[in-house]
Design a protein around this motif. Structure first.
Motif, mmCIF file in Angstrom:
data_model
loop_
_atom_site.group_PDB
_atom_site.id
_atom_site.type_symbol
_atom_site.label_atom_id
_atom_site.label_comp_id
_atom_site.label_asym_id
_atom_site.label_seq_id
_atom_site.Cartn_x
_atom_site.Cartn_y
_atom_site.Cartn_z
ATOM 1 N N ALA A 155 5.081 5.801 10.687
ATOM 2 C CA ALA A 155 4.927 5.017 9.492
ATOM 3 C C ALA A 155 5.799 4.731 8.660
ATOM 4 N N ASN A 166 -11.016 3.492 14.776
ATOM 5 C CA ASN A 166 -9.496 3.457 14.446
ATOM 6 C C ASN A 166 -8.793 4.146 15.493
ATOM 7 N N TRP A 171 -5.130 2.617 17.240
ATOM 8 C CA TRP A 171 -4.068 3.272 16.906
ATOM 9 C C TRP A 171 -3.285 3.913 18.209
ATOM 10 N N SER A 178 -1.160 0.776 1.386
ATOM 11 C CA SER A 178 -2.063 1.612 2.327
ATOM 12 C C SER A 178 -1.675 2.452 3.394
ATOM 13 N N VAL A 179 -0.344 2.130 3.615
ATOM 14 C CA VAL A 179 0.295 2.930 4.935
ATOM 15 C C VAL A 179 0.736 4.107 4.044
ATOM 16 N N PHE A 218 -2.489 6.149 4.375
ATOM 17 C CA PHE A 218 -2.705 6.481 5.483
ATOM 18 C C PHE A 218 -1.951 7.856 6.076
ATOM 19 N N SER A 222 -2.227 -1.999 11.607
ATOM 20 C CA SER A 222 -2.948 -2.556 10.415
ATOM 21 C C SER A 222 -4.319 -2.572 10.441
ATOM 22 N N LEU A 251 -5.661 0.914 10.530
ATOM 23 C CA LEU A 251 -5.397 1.436 9.316
ATOM 24 C C LEU A 251 -6.648 1.087 8.241
ATOM 25 N N THR A 281 -4.653 -5.151 2.003
ATOM 26 C CA THR A 281 -4.098 -5.177 3.464
ATOM 27 C C THR A 281 -5.098 -6.155 4.290
#
Length: 462
Positions: free
Chosen positions: A25, A91, A95, A195-196, A199, A355, A358, A413
């Motif tokens: 990330a 999620n 991912w 948001s990253v 995360f 995303s 995320l 996002t």
């Protein structure tokens, strides 16, 4: 007689680092520019600090495999617990698919060969099912993988930061650091990457699901969260600084940022050093997925055993009681995603899948913070080995701040705020995908509700 637990405090700290520190990330965060330093410091204070304190209290008060599902269910009931477990679980295969997509590129860098589309899909499927195989075994059996991945992640971060500082000192600064450039940028492109960062700071609660494998969870959980939090914050800031001072922001690719950074810093796209970095980076992906799978699978399996997820997730191995049903579902969903990927429109598949994962991941955390506050009100007598200090006003601030950060980042996002064709083509699939998965979750809740009613009627008849 039960054998000695293998999961020491040192292993717990390294496992938290393995779970929370997300090397892949780095690129989206670096794409923010110099204002990333402000956002790092701001979110470390307004998000990481309260989140770490809350996770330490809840994790030591309600020890078990349920994790955030258990906390939310105790506070708001089974329907919300079901939602959280669904968002938290879905999620992971998304991912997993996003990392599988970049695996062929890493192997191409290591071996200096190009793979056909069919070969890429096969490699992606192998990556996915190796992770699934690892997740069939207890965390104490995989602790060497977690520890090794954590050490490699820290090595890569220190290397990228150190090389970046050296390049900046010898070749000059790539991005001029001025007071205006350090101030937060409120354009939609930059805000969508916040948001990253959030995360990157999530995952501390996963260590709570390892409690059964720990020597002294009541003491080791808060200690590991605090120590690992400090180390992770320092690593992030150092690596972010190294990338920021040495590489022009517009040259960072969101799909392969860490490897691109090494290539740009060294001026080489191949060779022994680049191949070694790609190999080490690939190892961290295995460690990251292995650590997360163990936590996610335990949580969703526990939810299924309590009737809040479909029965397939409740299946366990007869040998070691590992949640094999959840693991297999991870593999099935991730495999479907990577098989369909080649027919999707030509775009940054890593960023698209990442995303979407995320958004679903952040959604699962929204109820966690109010659950902390409510449990203090409705369950004050349960012993709390680690208790966040403060009056009601302080606890409210600790509850609202991180939740507000998550909700804000979700909006930037997942919600299209610009309607030009470029923005819509990038963001609209994420919006549609998130809505689709939310609706699937609501269908699951409805199905489980009907099923429970049917079970009650059968009991009454008998």
């Amino acid at each position: 007689m039960e054998g000695k637990k293998k999961f020491s405090l040192f292993s717990a700290v390294l496992s938290v680092i393995c779970v929370v520190f997300v090397a892949e990330a780095a690129a989206p965060v670096a794409a923010i520019g110099n204002s990333q330093y402000f956002w790092w410091l701001f979110l470390l204070i307004t998000f990481l600090l309260p989140y770490g304190l809350i996770s330490s209290e809840l994790g030591t008060t309600y020890i078990g495999e349920g994790g955030i599902y258990d906390w939310v269910t105790k506070a708001f009931g089974h329907r919300w617990g079901s939602r959280v477990s669904w968002y938290y679980w879905i999620n992971f295969p998304l991912w997993l698919a996003s990392l599988a997509v970049i695996t062929p590129d890493l192997l191409a860098t290591i071996f200096g060969v190009d793979f056909s589309t069919v070969a890429q899909v096969i490699i992606q499927l192998i990556f996915i099912w190796v992770i699934i195989w690892i997740s069939f075994y207890p965390v104490s059996d995989s602790v060497w993988i977690l520890n090794g991945a954590a050490m490699i992640k820290m090595l890569l971060a220190v290397l990228i930061g150190g090389i970046g500082v050296y390049v900046a000192m010898t070749r000059g600064m790539a991005n001029e650091i001025t007071v205006p450039s350090l101030l937060p940028s409120f354009d939609l492109n930059s805000l969508s990457f916040i948001s990253v960062i959030i995360f990157n700071l999530l995952g501390f609660e996963v260590i709570c699901t390892f409690a059964g494998d720990m020597e002294n969870p009541n003491k080791d959980i808060p200690k590991s969260i605090i120590v690992a939090g400090i180390v992770i914050a320092a690593i992030y800031l150092f690596s972010a600084f190294g990338i920021g001072v040495a590489i022009p922001t517009d040259q960072i690719n969101t799909g392969s940022g860490l490897m691109d950074s090494f290539k740009l810093l060294t001026g080489n796209s191949s060779g022994l050093f680049i191949g070694l970095m790609a190999f080490l980076f690939l190892l961290t992906l295995f460690g990251n997925m292995a650590s997360w799978s163990l936590g996610v699978n335990n949580t969703v399996c526990y939810a299924a055993e309590n009737g809040d997820m479909p029965d397939v997730f409740a299946k366990r191995s007869g040998k070691n009681r590992m949640p094999t049903g959840a693991a297999m579902m991870n593999g099935v969903v991730a495999s479907i995603v990577v098989v369909l990927a080649p027919i999707l429109p030509n775009q940054d598949l890593f960023w698209s899948f990442f995303s979407l994962n995320l958004v679903m991941f952040l959604l699962s955390y929204v109820p966690v913070f109010p659950a902390f506050y409510k449990l203090r009100q409705i369950d004050p007598d349960t012993p709390r080995p680690f208790k966040v200090k403060g009056n009601k006003a302080t606890l409210l601030v600790l509850t609202i701040l991180p939740m507000l950060m998550i909700v804000t980042s979700l909006i930037f996002t997942a919600v299209p705020l610009q309607f030009d064709s470029a923005s819509l083509s990038e963001q609209l699939p994420i919006t549609i995908g998130a809505i689709a998965f939310i609706l699937v979750g609501e269908f699951i809740i409805f199905y489980l509700k009907i099923k429970k009613k049917g079970s009650k009627l059968n009991v009454k008849k008998n």
